[in-house]
Design a protein around this motif. Structure first.
Motif: not given
Length: 374
Positions: A225-242, A253-258
């Motif tokens: 559950q924690k891994s899924k939550e973090v994945a969603q937070k990372v997604k939201n950080h870089y992509f927002g609602d897109e 590309i920015n996410l991969q760079t980081d």
């Protein structure tokens, strides 16, 4: 001296393959330099090591290792840190047994495993080694199976690495030498290529396995559950609602760079400055871009071209650091070191600029573990 290596990292417990042979070879080369550099007009008390990508991580490992203490005076890691996900693993034991099995020789003991691997031809190893990583390991930003690892203490032999890189940094157990490091702004573009991103299946695979964007060093169990939550937070950080798609490829590309570079480099810098006041950070362009200007093999056209100006600037910064421990260049901006309270970095361009906070304090990079607790 440029240190670049991708081989020599097999570790099989309870055998004469304790790991990190590639790094120990580099240490041997540094000892040779100490012994012989004066015969070539060099100064053994003024040696700077530098490398890019895997070479940059290698340099960082020498900063961390007691075996390399006293063999160099300064170090430069370009786009590479021992704390990058592709640069270090606790051990390669399981992967060694996996490789033996892929070669058609299942091993039931450590000795048999090593014997099987040593009996294989170079072509057999080359073919089989590409099949060693599991699907989860490959999508977790691990590019090669055998990389630097921890070593078990062995009688009569000093290990290259007894602690994890993060532990060494956090406790100030590294070789305290002037250290210059940095990352390029679009490192990820070299790995998330236009050719691959133009395929619909590329994005389908990512969206079907969103946990591949969870930082490896968080140590979360995939599927939890924690891994899924973090994945969603990372997604939201870089992509927002897109959506994660070709249309938002620059965000990807920015996410991969980081994930691949900046996270480890920034964490390294923040840990390092607690014990060192001679740490310099920079930001640049594509992965490997700085190498063209620091040590270029091709011709740079025109004395007054932007490329020539950049080559003179970077050559001046790198060589002045090697000579004095302070990177400076004629007509260049003053580059000041990172401190515990301030994170300046040099944005390297035709018109270089000193800026602050390679990543703002609120981002994933500055405080990655807040993702777990928030």
């Amino acid at each position: 001296m440029t240190l670049i290596t991708r081989a020599g990292f097999l570790r099989v417990d309870d055998t004469d393959a304790p790991g990190n042979a590639g790094l120990k070879d580099q240490t041997a080369a540094l000892r040779w330099i100490q012994k012989n550099i004066a015969k070539f007009g060099g100064n053994p008390n003024n040696v700077t090591i530098f490398g890019e990508s895997a070479g940059g991580a290698s340099v960082h490992f020498h900063v961390l290792s007691p075996l390399s203490k006293g063999l160099f005076l300064r170090a430069i890691s370009e786009s590479g840190s021992a704390m990058n996900p592709w640069a270090f693993v606790k051990n390669t034991n399981d992967r060694a047994y996996r490789l033996s099995y892929i070669l058609g020789k299942e091993a039931h003991s450590a000795a048999a495993c090593v014997q099987n691997l040593r009996a294989a031809s170079a072509n057999e190893l080359k073919s089989a080694i590409n099949k060693v990583l599991t699907a989860d390991e490959s999508t977790g930003l691990i590019s090669v199976p055998f990389v630097p690892s921890l070593e078990l203490q062995r009688s009569g032999e000093k290990p290259f690495l007894l602690h994890e890189p993060a532990y060494i940094e956090q406790h100030g157990l590294f070789n305290n030498v002037p250290y210059m490091t940095g990352a390029n702004k679009r490192e990820g573009a070299s790995f998330a290529t236009e050719t691959s991103m133009s395929q619909p299946s590329y994005w389908q695979d990512i969206n079907n396995d969103l946990e591949r964007i969870v930082p490896v060093d968080l140590g979360l169990t995939k599927g939890s559950q924690k891994s899924k939550e973090v994945a969603q937070k990372v997604k939201n950080h870089y992509f927002g609602d897109e959506a994660i798609s070709y249309a938002t490829r620059e965000n990807w590309i920015n996410l991969q760079t980081d994930l691949l570079f900046v996270l480890g480099i920034v964490r390294t810098t923040h840990a390092h400055v607690k014990y060192s006041n001679s740490t310099y950070n920079y930001g640049d362009a594509l992965h490997g871009a700085e190498s063209v200007y620091v040590v270029y093999g091709g011709k740079i056209e025109g004395e007054t071209s932007d490329a020539a100006k950049l080559a003179r600037l970077m050559g001046g910064l790198w060589t002045s650091f090697a000579e004095t421990g302070v990177p400076s260049a004629q007509d260049g901006v003053t580059w000041i070191p990172v401190s515990q309270s301030s994170f300046p970095y040099l944005e390297i361009d035709v018109s270089p600029a000193l800026k602050y906070d390679l990543e703002p304090p609120s981002t994933l990079l500055k405080q990655p573990y807040l993702l777990i607790n928030s």
